[in-house]
Write a protein that holds these residues in place. Sequence first.
Motif, short mmCIF file in Angstrom:
data_model
loop_
_atom_site.label_atom_id
_atom_site.label_comp_id
_atom_site.label_asym_id
_atom_site.label_seq_id
_atom_site.Cartn_x
_atom_site.Cartn_y
_atom_site.Cartn_z
N TRP A 28 0.82 -1.20 0.00
CA TRP A 28 0.00 0.00 0.00
C TRP A 28 0.86 1.24 0.00
O TRP A 28 1.98 1.25 0.47
CB TRP A 28 -1.01 0.00 1.14
CG TRP A 28 -0.54 0.53 2.45
CD1 TRP A 28 -0.47 1.84 2.82
CD2 TRP A 28 -0.09 -0.21 3.57
NE1 TRP A 28 -0.02 1.95 4.10
CE2 TRP A 28 0.22 0.70 4.58
CE3 TRP A 28 0.07 -1.56 3.82
CZ2 TRP A 28 0.69 0.30 5.83
CZ3 TRP A 28 0.54 -1.95 5.05
CH2 TRP A 28 0.84 -1.03 6.03
N ALA A 29 0.28 2.28 -0.59
CA ALA A 29 0.94 3.59 -0.70
C ALA A 29 -0.11 4.61 -1.10
O ALA A 29 -1.19 4.26 -1.58
CB ALA A 29 2.04 3.53 -1.75
N PRO A 30 0.22 5.90 -0.95
CA PRO A 30 -0.72 6.94 -1.35
C PRO A 30 -1.00 6.90 -2.86
O PRO A 30 -0.23 6.35 -3.63
CB PRO A 30 -0.01 8.24 -0.98
CG PRO A 30 1.05 7.86 -0.03
CD PRO A 30 1.42 6.45 -0.35
N TRP A 79 2.98 -7.42 4.61
CA TRP A 79 2.68 -6.05 4.23
C TRP A 79 3.90 -5.33 3.69
O TRP A 79 5.00 -5.51 4.19
CB TRP A 79 2.19 -5.27 5.45
CG TRP A 79 1.07 -5.89 6.20
CD1 TRP A 79 1.15 -6.60 7.36
CD2 TRP A 79 -0.30 -5.87 5.85
NE1 TRP A 79 -0.10 -7.01 7.74
CE2 TRP A 79 -1.01 -6.57 6.84
CE3 TRP A 79 -1.01 -5.31 4.77
CZ2 TRP A 79 -2.39 -6.74 6.80
CZ3 TRP A 79 -2.38 -5.48 4.74
CH2 TRP A 79 -3.05 -6.18 5.74
N VAL A 80 3.67 -4.50 2.70
CA VAL A 80 4.69 -3.56 2.23
C VAL A 80 4.06 -2.19 2.23
O VAL A 80 3.09 -1.94 1.52
CB VAL A 80 5.18 -3.89 0.80
CG1 VAL A 80 6.18 -2.83 0.33
CG2 VAL A 80 5.79 -5.28 0.74
N GLU A 81 4.60 -1.31 3.06
CA GLU A 81 4.16 0.08 3.07
C GLU A 81 5.20 0.91 2.35
O GLU A 81 6.36 0.98 2.77
CB GLU A 81 4.00 0.60 4.50
CG GLU A 81 3.63 2.06 4.54
CD GLU A 81 3.66 2.66 5.93
OE1 GLU A 81 3.50 3.89 6.02
OE2 GLU A 81 3.85 1.92 6.93
N LEU A 82 4.82 1.51 1.23
CA LEU A 82 5.73 2.41 0.53
C LEU A 82 5.64 3.78 1.19
O LEU A 82 4.57 4.38 1.24
CB LEU A 82 5.35 2.53 -0.95
CG LEU A 82 5.64 1.33 -1.82
CD1 LEU A 82 5.19 1.62 -3.25
CD2 LEU A 82 7.11 0.96 -1.79
N LEU A 123 2.73 1.08 9.26
CA LEU A 123 2.90 -0.30 9.67
C LEU A 123 3.52 -0.31 11.06
O LEU A 123 4.49 0.41 11.32
CB LEU A 123 3.82 -1.02 8.67
CG LEU A 123 3.94 -2.52 8.80
CD1 LEU A 123 2.63 -3.19 8.39
CD2 LEU A 123 5.07 -3.03 7.92
N ALA A 124 2.98 -1.11 11.95
CA ALA A 124 3.47 -1.19 13.33
C ALA A 124 4.45 -2.35 13.48
O ALA A 124 4.49 -3.27 12.66
CB ALA A 124 2.29 -1.37 14.28
N GLU A 134 3.30 -5.99 13.15
CA GLU A 134 2.72 -6.45 11.89
C GLU A 134 3.83 -7.07 11.03
O GLU A 134 4.95 -6.56 10.99
CB GLU A 134 2.06 -5.29 11.14
CG GLU A 134 0.83 -4.75 11.86
CD GLU A 134 0.21 -3.59 11.13
OE1 GLU A 134 -0.78 -3.82 10.41
OE2 GLU A 134 0.71 -2.46 11.27
N SER A 135 3.50 -8.12 10.32
CA SER A 135 4.47 -8.82 9.48
C SER A 135 4.66 -8.08 8.16
O SER A 135 3.75 -8.04 7.33
CB SER A 135 3.98 -10.25 9.21
OG SER A 135 4.89 -10.91 8.36
N GLY A 136 5.84 -7.49 7.97
CA GLY A 136 6.09 -6.77 6.74
C GLY A 136 7.15 -5.71 6.92
O GLY A 136 7.88 -5.72 7.91
N VAL A 137 7.21 -4.81 5.95
CA VAL A 137 8.25 -3.78 5.96
C VAL A 137 7.70 -2.43 5.51
O VAL A 137 6.74 -2.37 4.75
CB VAL A 137 9.44 -4.15 5.02
CG1 VAL A 137 10.19 -5.35 5.55
CG2 VAL A 137 8.96 -4.39 3.60
N ARG A 138 8.34 -1.37 5.99
CA ARG A 138 8.14 -0.02 5.48
C ARG A 138 9.34 0.25 4.59
O ARG A 138 10.47 0.10 5.02
CB ARG A 138 8.08 1.00 6.62
CG ARG A 138 6.92 0.77 7.56
CD ARG A 138 6.85 1.84 8.64
NE ARG A 138 6.23 3.03 8.02
CZ ARG A 138 6.57 4.28 8.30
NH1 ARG A 138 7.51 4.54 9.16
NH2 ARG A 138 5.93 5.27 7.70
#
Length: 152
Positions: free
Chosen positions: A11-13, A88-91, A118-119, A122-126
């Motif tokens: 996810w991303a803007p 999760w991938v937070e861009l 992303l906290a 939570e499983s993933g990366v920023r």
Amino acid sequence: MTATPIRILLWAPTASSRSLIAAGLAAALRAQVVDGDELARRVAHDRGLWLRALGYALSDSAAVVVATAPLARTERDALAAAVAGLWWVELVDVEPVRAPRRRRGHVDSDVAQPMQPLAADESGVRVADDAGLDDVVARVADLYRRGHQSLR
């Protein structure tokens, strides 16, 4: 031994090239790509139906990358409970770098949904969207592979 399912939600803007990055990541991981914005249009922007559609898209394939607008923490928690192994991938927006990739005339549709990063639990990366498209895709693919050693 079977491969670990690839279930990534990126996810991303709006106008951040999230669909392009998701497509590149899906190609790098030999996964299919799903456009979450298209799913939203198909369910007439009903957020509850859209979240269920995201869950189905993530669960329906052994290898999928879904690109979408930012999700609230409660929405991410609901998806994580419904989809085993979701990553999760937070861009993270870096305006000067992504400006050349922005679609002309694109209106920001994410205004109503505040960004909740992303906290740690939570499983993933920023990941900073601070380089060219290929570099960002390679960085995310590398981070995913390091955390998931049993990929095909």
